[in-house]
Design an enzyme around this catalytic site. Structure first.
Site, PDB file in Angstrom:
ATOM      1  CG  HIS A   1      -5.765  -2.166   8.889  1.00 50.66           C
ATOM      2  ND1 HIS A   1      -5.907  -1.068   9.714  1.00 50.66           N
ATOM      3  CD2 HIS A   1      -4.444  -2.176   8.555  1.00 50.66           C
ATOM      4  CE1 HIS A   1      -4.745  -0.465   9.871  1.00 50.66           C
ATOM      5  NE2 HIS A   1      -3.829  -1.118   9.182  1.00 50.66           N
TER       6      HIS A   1
ATOM      7  CG  ASP B   1      -0.255  -0.424   2.514  1.00 51.54           C
ATOM      8  OD1 ASP B   1       0.991  -0.402   2.554  1.00 51.54           O
ATOM      9  OD2 ASP B   1      -0.957  -0.766   3.469  1.00 51.54           O
TER      10      ASP B   1
HETATM   11  C1  GLP Z   1      -0.392   0.422   8.497  1.00 47.15           C
HETATM   12  C2  GLP Z   1      -0.056  -0.421   7.278  1.00 47.15           C
HETATM   13  C3  GLP Z   1      -0.293  -1.886   7.537  1.00 47.15           C
HETATM   14  C4  GLP Z   1       0.387  -2.291   8.833  1.00 47.15           C
HETATM   15  C5  GLP Z   1      -0.221  -1.503   9.967  1.00 47.15           C
HETATM   16  C6  GLP Z   1       0.337  -1.865  11.327  1.00 47.15           C
HETATM   17  O1  GLP Z   1      -1.744   0.712   8.591  1.00 47.15           O
HETATM   18  N1  GLP Z   1      -0.820  -0.022   6.141  1.00 47.15           N
HETATM   19  O2  GLP Z   1       0.198  -2.643   6.448  1.00 47.15           O
HETATM   20  O3  GLP Z   1       0.225  -3.662   9.050  1.00 47.15           O
HETATM   21  O4  GLP Z   1       0.041  -0.133   9.720  1.00 47.15           O
HETATM   22  O5  GLP Z   1       1.508  -1.164  11.589  1.00 47.15           O
HETATM   23  P1  GLP Z   1       2.468  -1.444  12.807  1.00 47.15           P
HETATM   24  O6  GLP Z   1       3.227  -2.653  12.467  1.00 47.15           O
HETATM   25  O7  GLP Z   1       3.335  -0.228  12.877  1.00 47.15           O
HETATM   26  O8  GLP Z   1       1.612  -1.592  14.008  1.00 47.15           O
END
Ligand code: GLP
Length: 247
Positions: A137, A67
């Site tokens: 998500h 993304d």
């Molecule tokens: C964002 C990204 C996701 C990721 C999520 C969690 O929203 N688009 O792909 O999994 O953050 O991030 P983190 O690993 O920093 O908690």
């Protein structure tokens, strides 16, 4: 689904890193699907180490990222293009022209989704790395996204904007929209490795492993992904994990 509960972030990164390295060692031309967020940073460090010590080369791999925020450029420090260069691409022997992300600055946003879908049709991920949002998500596929979705424009939910604001100077600077691979593009990967760490992910991980398969928790679809599929999870002590009914 193989669920691996590890003792700490380092273990999670090492074991997930090994799974990715194994794919590249077996196929130096592999297509690697990458994710951003803080969860896979240790995994990327592990790949960098293996590259620097000559264990593996990324010279012939191709990559696709999940993304990108809409409306910010690749040189913006908060863009996912910048993140990937900083944590991985600039530190390994990869050829930049083999790396792919949605173009956050595309004027024709639907056209950009179509371009990315066509690319993903051509380049099926040999492995897809995933993190998970606290609301379940994956990529930026927020609760309610169709399991049949392909690359699309997303209106980010308030909870994701809040979660992700820690990386921005101010919550008002978090873009309101993003480009994201759809669930269908993610499920097309031959292998999936999901890394999750921390207390705020406990409920989402529980839903992912044991919950009902529902579009309200996008990650729950991964229960239907054919093996090999791994979820590596680190969260606090054994008793805490038990308290959340995770083990
Ligand atoms: C964002 C990204 C996701 C990721 C999520 C969690 O929203 N688009 O792909 O999994 O953050 O991030 P983190 O690993 O920093 O908690």
């Amino acid at each position: 689904m193989k669920v691996i509960i590890v003792e700490d972030y380092e273990q999670m990164s090492k074991q997930a890193g090994e799974i990715v390295l194994d794919v590249v060692k077996k196929n130096p031309n592999a297509v690697l699907g990458f994710a951003t967020g803080t969860s896979p940073i240790g995994l990327y460090d592990y790949l960098v180490k293996a590259n620097k010590n000559g264990e593996v080369s990324f010279a012939n791999v191709k990559t696709v990222n999940l993304d990108e925020y809409a409306g910010i450029s690749a040189t913006n420090e908060n863009s996912y293009a910048y993140f990937m260069k900083k944590y991985l691409f600039d530190r390994i022997d990869i050829d930049n022209k083999n790396t792919n992300l949605p173009n956050g600055m595309a004027k024709d946003r639907q056209g950009e989704c179509d371009r990315y879908n066509a690319l993903l049709d051509e380049m099926k991920q040999d492995i897809q790395v995933l993190g998970i949002g606290s609301n379940g998500h994956i990529g930026f596929n927020e609760p309610g996204t169709s399991f049949n979705s392909t690359t699309h424009i997303v209106d980010l939910t308030e909870s994701t904007i809040k979660d992700n604001s820690r990386l921005f100077e101010d919550v008002s600077q978090v873009p309101l929209q993003a480009f994201s691979m759809g669930i269908k593009n993610i499920m097309n990967a031959k292998q999936i490795v999901l890394v999750a760490s921390g207390k705020n992910k406990a409920q989402a991980v529980k839903g992912l492993i044991k919950g009902e398969i529902t579009e309200e928790l996008p990650a729950s679809i991964l229960q239907l992904h054919p093996p090999p599929h791994f979820c590596l999870f680190w969260y606090s002590s054994y008793s805490k994990r038990k308290e959340h009914n995770l083990i």
